[in-house]
Design a protein around this motif. Structure first.
Motif, mmCIF file in Angstrom:
data_model
loop_
_atom_site.group_PDB
_atom_site.id
_atom_site.type_symbol
_atom_site.label_atom_id
_atom_site.label_comp_id
_atom_site.label_asym_id
_atom_site.label_seq_id
_atom_site.Cartn_x
_atom_site.Cartn_y
_atom_site.Cartn_z
ATOM 1 N N SER A 12 -0.252 -4.778 6.307
ATOM 2 C CA SER A 12 0.770 -5.490 6.063
ATOM 3 C C SER A 12 1.252 -6.389 6.920
ATOM 4 C CB SER A 12 1.719 -4.184 5.904
ATOM 5 O OG SER A 12 1.733 -3.361 7.042
ATOM 6 N N GLU A 212 1.034 3.873 9.093
ATOM 7 C CA GLU A 212 1.337 3.192 7.830
ATOM 8 C C GLU A 212 0.459 3.576 6.754
ATOM 9 O OE1 GLU A 212 3.531 -0.963 8.902
ATOM 10 O OE2 GLU A 212 1.222 -1.117 9.247
ATOM 11 N N GLU A 216 1.120 5.179 3.233
ATOM 12 C CA GLU A 216 0.543 4.737 1.952
ATOM 13 C C GLU A 216 -0.207 5.649 1.364
ATOM 14 O OE1 GLU A 216 -1.316 0.781 2.526
ATOM 15 O OE2 GLU A 216 -2.323 1.129 0.722
#
Ligand SMILES: NC(=O)c1ccc[n+]([C@@H]2O[C@H](COP(=O)([O-])OP(=O)(O)OC[C@H]3O[C@@H](n4cnc5c(N)ncnc54)[C@H](O)[C@@H]3O)[C@@H](O)[C@H]2O)c1
Ligand SMILES: C[N+](C)(C)CCCC=O
Length: 512
Positions: A12, A212, A216
């Motif tokens: 990201s 992260e 996810e």
């Protein structure tokens, strides 16, 4: 100079789009709790984080204070309340998805690791593979966690439940930043715990990528959190009353402090500490394998590996052949740009650490050791690497057991070679250390191999290999190299507790 590899899908973060040596600048916040990156509250104690291959500043590490640590731990606790109620099968599904995402993004994570740590891309890719394998392995174990049924007289019975501990803290070293975060979080999560992880202040970049990825994959917000900081932040984590366990990877002196702090709150501790491991090469070995083993035991990650076999005991009769070949191959190790696929040794973690390693080599010479190769600061031809922290891999001969280079953990690319004559003698010398992390033996004599393995005082003994680390296999120390284990089934014991439930089927017999 090296050619860039083909671009992989992005994380990201936009800065990971084209990571090559000298290009990464990390500006996004590196803390993560409550399911999102969190900006530091106060930037006054920030420290620069360097790219080891160039000496360039990569980002700032801004330590978390008391309020932030408290927020992260509370976030972990609320996730723990949900996560611990899931079945093992349910937890496993999220973990398998996280492992899949890591596999898919292997190259981006590896490149960020290289930029921050300085190790070669080849090694970093293996580290990322080991990380997803670890998560996959513990996902497989999660559904198998169970207790015992114990029949008692009169139809009564008892059963045991394997329950999580609660909020676990992970504190990591800088040599395997992503892998350490996975080694700690995977068994913790499989058992139903939540984790707050603090990476080394020198390698703050990749732990937040793992956070992260877990998000996810769908785990509850707060299940895996990252707080940045050094000793002070680490202390806040260890002292926090809502923390049930501290799993620490780092040096012996810090390990002692962690244990003291955890003792105040009677918290469980796992300590994965340093080493000065012996590798014993008998004259009846397969010499080609022993030479390869000695190189693997000393030069992975620029020698910055806790379990390295840095005391290489070679039986006197084969010393000349061993030295000739080991020196030839050490000199041939390509040192340089860690992002190049052809590089096999990158840069040490920091300038002070490089100077410390060079200081050990200087002292070894003063104490009578002979440098057969390397042991100097290395400046690659590529101008962008001129301020990098490179040291040419070094082989030291004429070593004695009382030299500093033989007694202390150097944590750099320095192999000390020592002759020996008999099995009894070498075992006594190999064990004459306060450390006990790993050990190795090369021999064709199967009885000798197992006898030596039995008598070496270390948490791991490699027979006819060195520094392989399958995640199915427990890893950890004896003596001052620590206690508790990572990897393997046994680690479940270190992230869970056993409750006994006693069920009466008849009437209560009271003596009152
Ligand atoms: N056994 C293993 O699995 C293993 C693996 C990797 C590294 N290591 C060891 O780690 C050492 C190198 O790593 P390092 O230099 O980062 O070690 P270190 O002990 O300096 O730091 C390790 C971690 O502890 C934190 N820390 C430092 N002081 C603290 C305190 N007072 N309270 C709480 N946290 C504190 C640091 O910020 C860092 O995150 C070597 O000795 C190496 O052998 C062991
Ligand atoms: C080299 N191994 C086996 C992967 C161990 C790495 C962990 C220690 O620094």
């Amino acid at each position: 100079m090296c050619t860039r590899m083909a671009q992989q899908p992005l994380l990201s973060l936009p800065e990971f789009q084209s990571v090559s040596t000298g290009t990464l600048l990390v500006k996004e916040p590196l803390n993560f709790w409550g399911g999102a990156r969190v900006k530091p509250k106060d930037t006054k104690n920030s420290e620069p984080v360097y790219e080891p291959a160039t000496g360039r500043v990569l980002c700032d590490m801004i330590p978390c204070g008391e309020e932030e640590v408290d927020e992260a731990i509370k976030s972990a606790h609320s996730a723990y309340l949900k996560w611990s109620k899931l079945s093992g099968m349910e937890r496993a599904r999220f973990m398998l998805e996280a492992a899949r995402i890591i596999r898919e993004r292997r190259d981006e994570i590896a490149r960020a690791e290289v930029a921050n740590n300085g190790k070669s891309i080849t090694e970093a890719q293996v580290d990322i593979d080991v990380a997803w394998q670890c998560i996959e392995y513990y996902a497989g174990i999660a559904p198998t966690l169970s207790g015992q049924h114990i029949q008692l007289p009169g139809g009564s019975f008892a059963y045991t439940r394997r329950e999580p501990l609660g909020v676990c803290v992970g504190i990591g070293a800088w040599n395997y930043p992503f892998q350490i975060a996975a080694w700690k979080s995977a068994p913790a999560m499989a058992c139903g715990n939540a984790m707050v992880f603090k990476p080394s202040p020198m390698t703050p970049v990749t732990a937040v990528m793992l956070a992260e990825i877990y998000k996810e994959a769908g785990v509850p917000d707060g299940l895996f959190n990252v707080v940045q900081g050094g000793a002070e932040t680490g202390g806040l984590l260890c002292h926090h009353p809502m923390v049930a366990k501290v799993s620490f990877t780092g040096s012996v002196p810090t390990g002692k402090k962690i244990m003291e702090m955890a003792a105040k709150g009677v918290k469980q501790v796992t300590l994965e500490l340093g080493g000065k491991s012996p590798l014993i090469i008998f004259k009846d070995c397969e010499l080609e394998n022993a030479i390869k083993g000695a190189l693997m035991a000393n030069f992975l990650t620029q020698g910055e590996v806790c379990c390295n076999g840095t005391r290489v005991f070679v039986q006197r009769e084969i010393m000349p052949q061993f030295l000739e070949e080991v020196v030839k191959r050490t000199k041939a190790i390509p040192v340089g740009d860690p992002m190049c696929e052809a590089t096999r040794m990158g840069a040490l973690i920091s300038k002070p650490h490089m100077e410390k390693v060079l200081g050990f080599i200087k002292q070894a010479k003063e104490q009578g050791a002979k440098v057969l190769c390397g042991g100097e600061q290395f400046v690659p031809n590529d101008p962008k690497l001129k301020d990098g922290y490179f040291v040419s891999p070094c082989v030291l001969d004429n070593c004695r057991d009382d030299m500093t280079c033989v007694k202390e953990e150097i944590f750099g690319p320095v192999m000390s070679v020592l002759p020996f004559d008999t099995e009894e003698e070498v075992l006594q010398r190999a064990n004459n250390t306060t450390f006990g992390l790993a050990s190795g033996v090369f021999t064709r004599d199967i009885a000798r191999a197992h006898r030596v393995a039995e008598n070496l005082q270390a948490g791991t003994c490699y027979i006819n290999n060195y520094n392989v680390g399958p995640v199915e296999v427990p890893f950890g120390g004896y003596k001052m190299s620590g206690f508790g284990r990572e990897n393997g089934q046994v680690t479940i014991e270190y992230y869970s507790q056993l409750k006994t439930v006693v069920v009466e089927m008849g009437d209560v017999e009271s003596i009152f």
